[in-house]
Design an enzyme around this catalytic site. Structure first.
Site, short mmCIF file in Angstrom:
data_model
loop_
_atom_site.label_atom_id
_atom_site.label_comp_id
_atom_site.label_asym_id
_atom_site.label_seq_id
_atom_site.Cartn_x
_atom_site.Cartn_y
_atom_site.Cartn_z
N GLU A 42 56.61 75.37 -52.53
CA GLU A 42 57.64 74.58 -51.84
C GLU A 42 57.54 74.76 -50.33
O GLU A 42 57.42 75.89 -49.83
CB GLU A 42 59.01 75.01 -52.34
CG GLU A 42 59.95 73.87 -52.65
CD GLU A 42 59.48 72.99 -53.80
OE1 GLU A 42 58.88 71.93 -53.54
OE2 GLU A 42 59.74 73.36 -54.96
N SER A 136 62.76 60.09 -55.96
CA SER A 136 62.94 58.65 -56.22
C SER A 136 62.25 57.85 -55.11
O SER A 136 61.75 56.75 -55.36
CB SER A 136 64.42 58.30 -56.30
OG SER A 136 65.09 58.72 -55.13
N ASP A 181 54.78 64.71 -52.75
CA ASP A 181 55.49 63.86 -53.72
C ASP A 181 54.64 62.66 -54.13
O ASP A 181 54.55 62.32 -55.30
CB ASP A 181 56.82 63.38 -53.12
CG ASP A 181 57.69 64.54 -52.66
OD1 ASP A 181 57.45 65.67 -53.11
OD2 ASP A 181 58.60 64.30 -51.85
N TYR A 233 65.79 70.30 -43.52
CA TYR A 233 64.36 70.13 -43.81
C TYR A 233 63.56 70.12 -42.51
O TYR A 233 62.58 70.85 -42.35
CB TYR A 233 64.14 68.84 -44.60
CG TYR A 233 62.71 68.66 -45.05
CD1 TYR A 233 62.31 69.05 -46.32
CD2 TYR A 233 61.75 68.11 -44.21
CE1 TYR A 233 61.00 68.88 -46.74
CE2 TYR A 233 60.44 67.93 -44.61
CZ TYR A 233 60.07 68.32 -45.89
OH TYR A 233 58.76 68.15 -46.29
C1 GLA Z 1 60.29 67.24 -50.16
C2 GLA Z 1 59.17 66.60 -49.35
C3 GLA Z 1 57.81 67.20 -49.75
C4 GLA Z 1 57.84 68.72 -49.72
C5 GLA Z 1 59.06 69.25 -50.46
C6 GLA Z 1 59.20 70.73 -50.32
O1 GLA Z 1 60.18 66.87 -51.50
O2 GLA Z 1 59.14 65.21 -49.56
O3 GLA Z 1 56.81 66.68 -48.91
O4 GLA Z 1 57.81 69.20 -48.40
O5 GLA Z 1 60.26 68.64 -50.02
O6 GLA Z 1 58.18 71.39 -50.97
#
Ligand code: GLA
Length: 391
Positions: A42, A136, A181, A233
């Site tokens: 992560e 999503s 993702d 984030y």
């Molecule tokens: C979100 C972001 C990913 C990644 C995760 C954390 O899902 O879209 O790119 O950074 O958080 O692992």
């Protein structure tokens, strides 16, 4: 129609109905883009590290048809009517349409000449909960990309498509996310995860062997909402960049634990712990892949728990609801559990014996009630194939 699950048949017929209701005609084709869960790794993606996510059988289906003019019309099962855009004046806006229109915009950066294509009608239906940390947004991007593959005769390879989706999200939606993702949504495979090196984009499908081990992935959606375009984030991303700059490296992928310990004072406590999460998490991804190969999924519980602890204590992206979900799931018989996705809310995943999924879910729900938290949603997901055209 390909051999697909009852779930996908349901979403496909809902997308078809949405298309007919909005545009008064039948669609010409369908595409599906799955959401994803991350098994481990992560916040390592934008640090050029390792990730191990998988596509899930919660997905978005797009029903689509070509047009002969330069108009794009977009409909969703969640709202009546449709939104209109113009290929000559693309304005993605800030509604859900920013994702499909962002993909169109980003394709131009990857060499697609938008002057030579025609518009299209596209209607989507989804079983990916929004804001649950199950991507999503990536599902919508990859369903759109697959539709455009057919509509515009594109021949981009999947890693490139993943970068198109990421670019749309970074620039048009304004979320500074990595490439994990979209990779999971495009390259997933049944009962398997995608092991991705986010520096080289080398990737490999790693069998999970859940079916053979009698295990299931239980998702616990806390309903605590996160938004990656704002807030924590981006802050974590900046802290990681600060760490890399203080350590004099291009990315945290290059940092070793001894190097980190040497620089502890120079980094200061917060940045030190952020970097420690990334360095140890990269190693946990590598260990998870080798453990899966040697001993199967029953043996990865400790790695999942250690990953959660690192996100809770070092990276500080968990919330009390996620910690409770993980603790109760593990105490109730899960092999392991951890929060998944960007954090600050969203979902935890627990690796559970198939026959115990309901009991573990009930224990978690009861603990949420006792703690005074809103009831979570709990459901089992299966690792499935990546985005594709269906029917
Ligand atoms: C979100 C972001 C990913 C990644 C995760 C954390 O899902 O879209 O790119 O950074 O958080 O692992």
């Amino acid at each position: 129609m390909l051999a697909v699950s009852a779930n996908i048949l349901f979403v496909t017929s809902s997308a078809a109905e949405t298309f007919r209701a909005a545009f008064g005609a039948d669609p010409a084709g369908y595409s599906r883009g799955p959401g994803r869960a991350n098994l481990i790794g992560e916040h390592t993606d934008y640090n050029h590290g390792f990730v191990l996510p998988f596509a899930i059988d919660r997905e978005i289906v797009a029903a689509f048809a070509p047009r002969t003019d330069r108009t794009i019309r977009l409909a969703t099962a969640l709202e009546p009517g449709f939104l209109t855009a113009d290929l000559d004046h693309l304005e993605p806006g800030d509604s859900w349409a920013a994702y499909p229109l962002g993909v169109v915009w980003a394709l131009a950066e990857f060499g697609v000449d938008l002057a030579t294509v025609t518009g299209f009608d596209l209607a989507v239906s989804s079983t990916v909960p929004v804001g649950a940390g199950l991507s999503s947004s990536a599902a919508l991007e990859t369903a759109t990309l697959m539709a455009l593959t057919r509509l515009w005769g594109l021949s981009l390879d999947r890693p490139t498509m993943a970068r198109v989706g990421q670019r749309a999200e970074n620039v048009v939606v304004g979320a500074p996310t990595g490439v994990m993702d979209q990779f999971a949504s495009l390259l997933g495979a049944q009962d398997a995860a995608v092991f991705l090196d986010c520096r080289s984009l080398d990737h490999e499908v790693v069998p999970l062997g859940l079916d053979a081990a009698g295990l299931a992935v239980l998702v616990i959606d806390t309903h605590v909402k996160h938004a990656h375009a704002t807030g924590g984030y981006g802050q974590r991303r900046r802290e990681c960049e600060q760490g890399a700059s203080l350590l004099g490296v291009a990315s945290l992928r290059e940092v070793t634990l001894p190097q980190l310990e040497d620089a502890r004072d120079a980094l200061g406590d917060v940045v030190y712990r952020r970097v420690r999460h990334i360095v140890t998490e990269n190693q946990r991804v590598l260990d998870t892949v080798s453990t899966l190969r040697a001993d199967g999924p029953l043996a990865i519980g400790e790695l999942l728990r250690a990953s959660h602890a690192s996100m809770r204590d070092d990276f500080e992206i968990s919330v009390p609801e996620l910690d409770l979900a993980v603790d109760v799931a593990c105490a109730s018989g899960a092999v392991g559990a951890r929060m998944t996705g960007g954090g600050f809310g969203g979902s935890a995943i627990a690796l559970v014996p198939v026959g115990q999924a309901d009991v573990i879910a009930a224990q978690v729900s009861a603990a949420f009630g006792a703690a005074g938290y809103a009831a979570p949603s709990t459901f089992v997901v299966h690792p499935v194939a990546g985005a594709e055209l269906v029917g």
